[in-house]
Design a protein around this motif. Structure first.
Motif, PDB file in Angstrom:
ATOM      1  N   ASN A  92       0.900  -1.202  -0.019  1.00 48.67           N
ATOM      2  CA  ASN A  92      -0.070  -0.104   0.099  1.00 48.67           C
ATOM      3  C   ASN A  92       0.867   1.374  -0.027  1.00 48.67           C
ATOM      4  OD1 ASN A  92      -2.775   1.155   0.322  1.00 48.67           O
ATOM      5  ND2 ASN A  92      -1.537   2.027   2.108  1.00 48.67           N
ATOM      6  N   LYS A  93       2.078   1.181   0.691  1.00 42.41           N
ATOM      7  CA  LYS A  93       2.693   2.346   0.917  1.00 42.41           C
ATOM      8  C   LYS A  93       3.633   2.679  -0.466  1.00 42.41           C
ATOM      9  CE  LYS A  93       3.966   2.018   5.694  1.00 42.41           C
ATOM     10  NZ  LYS A  93       4.933   1.800   6.867  1.00 42.41           N
ATOM     11  N   GLU A  94       3.850   1.395  -1.287  1.00 36.63           N
ATOM     12  CA  GLU A  94       4.417   1.603  -2.693  1.00 36.63           C
ATOM     13  C   GLU A  94       3.727   2.169  -3.674  1.00 36.63           C
ATOM     14  OE1 GLU A  94       7.576  -2.252  -2.163  1.00 36.63           O
ATOM     15  OE2 GLU A  94       5.663  -2.360  -3.261  1.00 36.63           O
ATOM     16  N   GLU A 104       3.425   5.609  -5.878  1.00 30.65           N
ATOM     17  CA  GLU A 104       3.417   5.658  -7.216  1.00 30.65           C
ATOM     18  C   GLU A 104       2.111   6.394  -7.923  1.00 30.65           C
ATOM     19  OE1 GLU A 104       3.724   2.452 -10.963  1.00 30.65           O
ATOM     20  OE2 GLU A 104       3.707   1.720  -8.943  1.00 30.65           O
ATOM     21  N   TYR A 105       0.999   6.232  -7.209  1.00 30.06           N
ATOM     22  CA  TYR A 105      -0.340   6.748  -7.811  1.00 30.06           C
ATOM     23  C   TYR A 105      -0.807   7.868  -6.697  1.00 30.06           C
ATOM     24  CZ  TYR A 105      -0.002   2.521 -10.469  1.00 30.06           C
ATOM     25  OH  TYR A 105       0.453   1.635 -11.425  1.00 30.06           O
ATOM     26  N   GLY A 106      -0.461   8.140  -5.687  1.00 29.22           N
ATOM     27  CA  GLY A 106      -0.916   9.147  -4.655  1.00 29.22           C
ATOM     28  C   GLY A 106      -1.528   8.629  -3.411  1.00 29.22           C
ATOM     29  N   SER A 107      -1.618   9.471  -2.446  1.00 30.34           N
ATOM     30  CA  SER A 107      -1.953   8.977  -1.197  1.00 30.34           C
ATOM     31  C   SER A 107      -3.506   9.269  -0.860  1.00 30.34           C
ATOM     32  CB  SER A 107      -1.250   9.488  -0.097  1.00 30.34           C
ATOM     33  OG  SER A 107      -1.013  11.079  -0.129  1.00 30.34           O
ATOM     34  N   ASP A 108      -4.114   9.765  -1.903  1.00 32.42           N
ATOM     35  CA  ASP A 108      -5.465  10.274  -1.703  1.00 32.42           C
ATOM     36  C   ASP A 108      -6.480   9.107  -1.869  1.00 32.42           C
ATOM     37  OD1 ASP A 108      -4.814   9.739  -4.405  1.00 32.42           O
ATOM     38  OD2 ASP A 108      -6.463  11.095  -4.958  1.00 32.42           O
TER      39      ASP A 108
END
Length: 473
Positions: free
Chosen positions: A310-312, A316-320
């Motif tokens: 999930n952190k990776e 890569e795609y954003g933490s939103d």
């Protein structure tokens, strides 16, 4: 109840119900083709009866599959218009080939097969059903080519907010499509064998069955197909799951219920339950070394957990957004799929042993026939669980890494319209299911000699008006 959740429920309902009949028709068509080939090569009339009898079951599944497929296409445009716009340039080519070439060929050769009994040479007539099998598998390939793009996008560029195809060949050589195709076709073959064997068992349970040898031979053919198909399913599934470790590691970790990185060697969790809100496992029973063996074919090796992945993905795609899929559903779906897969393998292997000529034990014990008959429903549950893994495992994406579920829903639908359409579809599918069950039972009750009995009845009732006996009082 939100628009997104209702739209997802409708997609799941239509897809699951449609996929009841796709492998059903592919698998039973193959079984029928094998039976007709046996008739052509041996000249044994019993195989001709088998071909016609089980062919009627196949035709019912084909008809319902066509209807449910149309409904599925309709709800794409109704609930997922933004998604359709995004992938339209990609999906247009494979879906057009599927409809205009594969499905057209399948329908044409099926019509020739239905209406040319005793009008064509047996070899030519058998060729028609084999062409139906080939066309149906080709049709499945083009559908899976589109689905594989959703799992692993290739051959595209993003222009004006839409995915546009720039390499059609990449779509066909996508490794995901060949893994999905082999897995789906092997599962369809297994399903055809299980249905023939299971329904034969139910028929042998009837006390008034006059032609037990017919169903016993049908069962043997079904069991052999089941055994070969289930071995192919396990091989294809093993390759596909190993592929997921690199391409969709979150999906793989969720099916194993691993939030934390595993140790080395990695233990396999047999049963567990997770607290999905707090992202932790409540309880679990583990088998040491087993996950390393399953993943790497050796008793060493570790795997990433969902927290790390999930952190990776956030980087890569954003933490939103959250990248955690519905873990409990995936965990248990995998075990249901794998468990029923093993059960079908055992059904084929043990069934062939217990029905051999020297000691046909299975036919003498009603409880064994009941088990065999109830196994008819196992491929439906296994296939459904498999598609849950395929589709839910890439949450929150419709197209992995490119387009999310929230982006895909039609902007003009409402909760009210979705509630109404969900209710209508549910009632329609329920009606179709009951109709299908009724018609299959009716065909089973008719038996393989129904056509001959009708011809004899018609012949006995017909009277020649110029015969001398017709004028006698």
């Amino acid at each position: 109840m939100t628009i997104v959740s209702l739209a997802r429920f409708q997609f799941a309902m239509t897809t699951v119900f449609h996929f009841f009949f796709v492998p059903f028709s592919i698998g039973t068509a193959l079984a029928v083709a094998i039976m007709e080939t046996l008739y052509v090569t041996t000249k044994n009339e019993m195989y001709k009866k088998m071909t016609k009898f089980w062919g009627n079951i196949f035709l019912l599944s084909f008809a319902v599959g066509v209807v449910t497929g149309i409904i599925q296409e309709f709800q794409f445009g109704m609930n997922w218009s933004d998604y359709s716009r995004f992938v339209g340039d990609i999906f247009g080519a494979p879906l057009a080939v599927e409809a205009l070439l594969a499905f057209f060929a399948e329908s044409t050769f099926l019509g020739l097969w239905i209406f040319t009994w005793d009008k064509m040479k047996p070899k030519i007539h058998a060729l028609f059903i084999w062409l139906v099998v080939l066309a149906s598998m080709t049709s499945a390939f083009w559908i899976l080519a589109a689905n594989s793009f959703m799992q692993h996008p290739v051959g595209y560029t993003i222009k004006n907010g839409r995915a546009q195809m720039n390499d059609f060949g990449a779509l066909l050589t996508n490794p995901q499509v060949w893994m999905e195709f082999s897995h789906v076709i092997a599962a369809a073959i297994t399903m055809g064998g299980v249905i023939v064997a299971g329904l034969s068992a139910f028929q042998l349970l009837r006390k008034k069955v006059d032609i037990k040898s017919f169903y016993q031979k049908s069962m043997r053919i079904g069991l052999l197909i089941t055994l070969l198909g289930s071995v192919a399913v396990m091989a294809a599934g093993d390759v596909q799951m190993k592929y997921l470790i690199k391409e969709q590691p979150m999906k793989f970790a969720a099916t194993e219920g691993n939030y934390k990185d595993t140790g080395d060697p990695a233990a396999w969790t047999l049963v567990a339950w997770d607290n999905t809100r707090e992202h932790k496992q409540v309880f679990g029973i583990e088998i040491p070394y087993m996950l390393s063996i399953l993943a790497y074919d050796k008793p060493t090796g570790s795997l990433k957990g969902m927290d790390t992945i999930n952190k990776e993905l956030e980087a890569e795609y954003g933490s939103d957004k959250s990248y955690y899929p519905p873990v409990n559903t995936l965990f248990w779906s995998f075990r249901i799929m794998a468990g029923f897969g093993v059960l079908m393998f055992l059904m084929g292997a043990l069934g062939l042993i217990l029905t051999r000529k020297k000691k046909p034990i299975l036919y003498k014990h009603r409880w064994m026939l009941w088990i065999m008959g109830l196994c008819t429903f196992t491929p439906f549950m296994a296939n459904t669980a498999g598609w849950f893994i395929t589709e839910l495992g890439r949450y929150p994406w419709t197209v992995y890494g490119l387009y999310t579920i929230k982006q895909s829903v039609s902007p003009n639908v409402s909760v009210t319209s979705l509630l109404i359409s969900n209710t209508v579809y549910f009632l329609l599918f329920s009606g179709l299911a009951l109709t299908m069950i009724f018609l299959v039972i009716r065909e089973l009750k008719k038996g393989p000699d129904y056509e001959e009995r009708q011809l004899e009845k018609d012949a006995s009732m017909s009277v020649d008006p110029f015969d001398k006996g017709a004028f006698n009082e």
